[in-house]
Write an enzyme that holds these catalytic residues in place. Sequence first.
Site, short mmCIF file in Angstrom:
data_model
loop_
_atom_site.label_atom_id
_atom_site.label_comp_id
_atom_site.label_asym_id
_atom_site.label_seq_id
_atom_site.Cartn_x
_atom_site.Cartn_y
_atom_site.Cartn_z
CD GLU A 55 28.16 -39.53 34.26
OE1 GLU A 55 28.61 -39.46 35.42
OE2 GLU A 55 28.87 -39.46 33.25
CB CYS B 269 26.97 -37.82 42.19
SG CYS B 269 27.32 -36.46 41.09
#
Length: 478
Positions: free
Chosen positions: A247, A281
């Site tokens: 991720e 993110c």
Amino acid sequence: MTTLEFPVAGEWTAGTDTREIRSPFDDSVVAEVPSFTAADVDRAVAVARRALADQPLAAHERAAILDRAAVLLSERADGIARDLAAEAAKPLGQARLEVQRAVSTLQFCAAEARTFTGDLVPMDAAAAGVDHLGMVLRVPVGVVGAITPFNFPLNLVAHKLGPAIAAGCPVVTKPASQTPVSALNLARVLYDAGLPLAYLSVVPGPGAVIGDALVHNDDVALISFTGSPAVGWDIRAAAPRKRVGLELGNNSPLIVCADGDWRAVAKAVRLAGFSHAGQSCISTQRILVAESIKDEFVAELVAQVASLVVGDPLAEATEVSALITRAETERVAAWVDAAVAGGATVATGGDRTPEGHLRPTVLVDARPDDDVCATEIFGPVVVVRSFTDVRAAVAEANDSRYGLQAAIFTQDIDTAMWAARSLDFGGVLVNEVPTWRADHMPYGGLRDSGNTREGPGWTIREMTEERLVVIKTGVAPR
Ligand code: NAP
């Protein structure tokens, strides 16, 4: 200050080497933690492996542990949020939200633990399969190695420990060096909820030592990694025989069409671009706005962003605080300077507070190949560029080495659905910012952004192995 004890290889220990965790905001010491070695990782993995063989947990036990942990985390929310705010410089309000999200992550994991199941195979669909019963069981994949970043130091650890426990896998986790206390707090909650000590080790220490030892330990079946693309893809290459879930980062695009609710966008970007100083993110980074509404939109965005309160993460009013290190502050400032040298305009921000922290910054008309557009900025900066044709905006959004989440604001259903199909990302948000995430949705990216989908239902499946069982049932009595 007393050194905090960590659970490693089935016992609580303060290790032999210690290290101070200092506040990114004012450099004060917030905790003293042990620093472990590669040998400690190997011991932790060996204990975890034995736990899987000797102490398997039934689904109802795993679910009950996760449910109790959610309750305990909620009860301890205030103290845990304060620890998180102190070590990560995440403003207290955002730290509290993260704790609530972690509660919900654990609740979803408990629900999955009770319900996830395998499959039946219709064996008699082949002539040879008549009188055979086929089923696919899901069994724990083995010991999970979890490596996590600093920016969501509680909820992203919960996104790994929760599914692992739900799936029946013991875990050895390595939190980011800057934020071990939040991981420790989550581990305490899980033990107090009934998790056997051998099922979870939390091993702080440098990535190149502790993380590397996890990656290279043959008894770790799966590495679940959240962090930067550079580290993540190196891990993938170093462990070709393991499952490796990545991720990673993004330079999230947000397209605002002329018929989109641009006032709502400006209001939402106040947090979507600047929460935790942009260190998410999916922080909104590249705003592509229709040329006809650009000036009004930028004026509204500047009004929103200029009103953000910058300061001490532990002060109630603070909305933006320090970046995680001084070096990161210098990097982001240098990228802003380079964009300005290349022709971009600073609409607000671009300077620093008296303590040296970056003020929230809106840049207009940076070039697509400037770092502030082309690379994940991970700082309190958004860039506005304009378009006259939505197809060009989608092409510009797609022209990225990242592919995590993208968004479009429009009232036109045809444009929305066309964009949803054309934006080449793991997730497309319509009339919502690209920074939006609920903890049970499948979340993950393409290209440099990763290779998996995180969210309890999806992660649990990755953390289990499919085992085919065939039973010859014999011939029915005549
Ligand atoms: P990072 O520098 O890649 O660190 C992530 C973790 O990897 C840390 O625990 C780090 O340990 C460890 N590590 C470093 N080198 C290692 C090595 N050689 N072997 C094994 N582990 C190693 O990332 P970060 O700065 O903490 O986090 C920011 C990045 O994470 C951004 O790119 C962001 O977009 C991404 N992120 C992605 C998601 C998502 O769900 N897609 C969510 C949050 C963040 P140390 O702390 O000791 O260096």
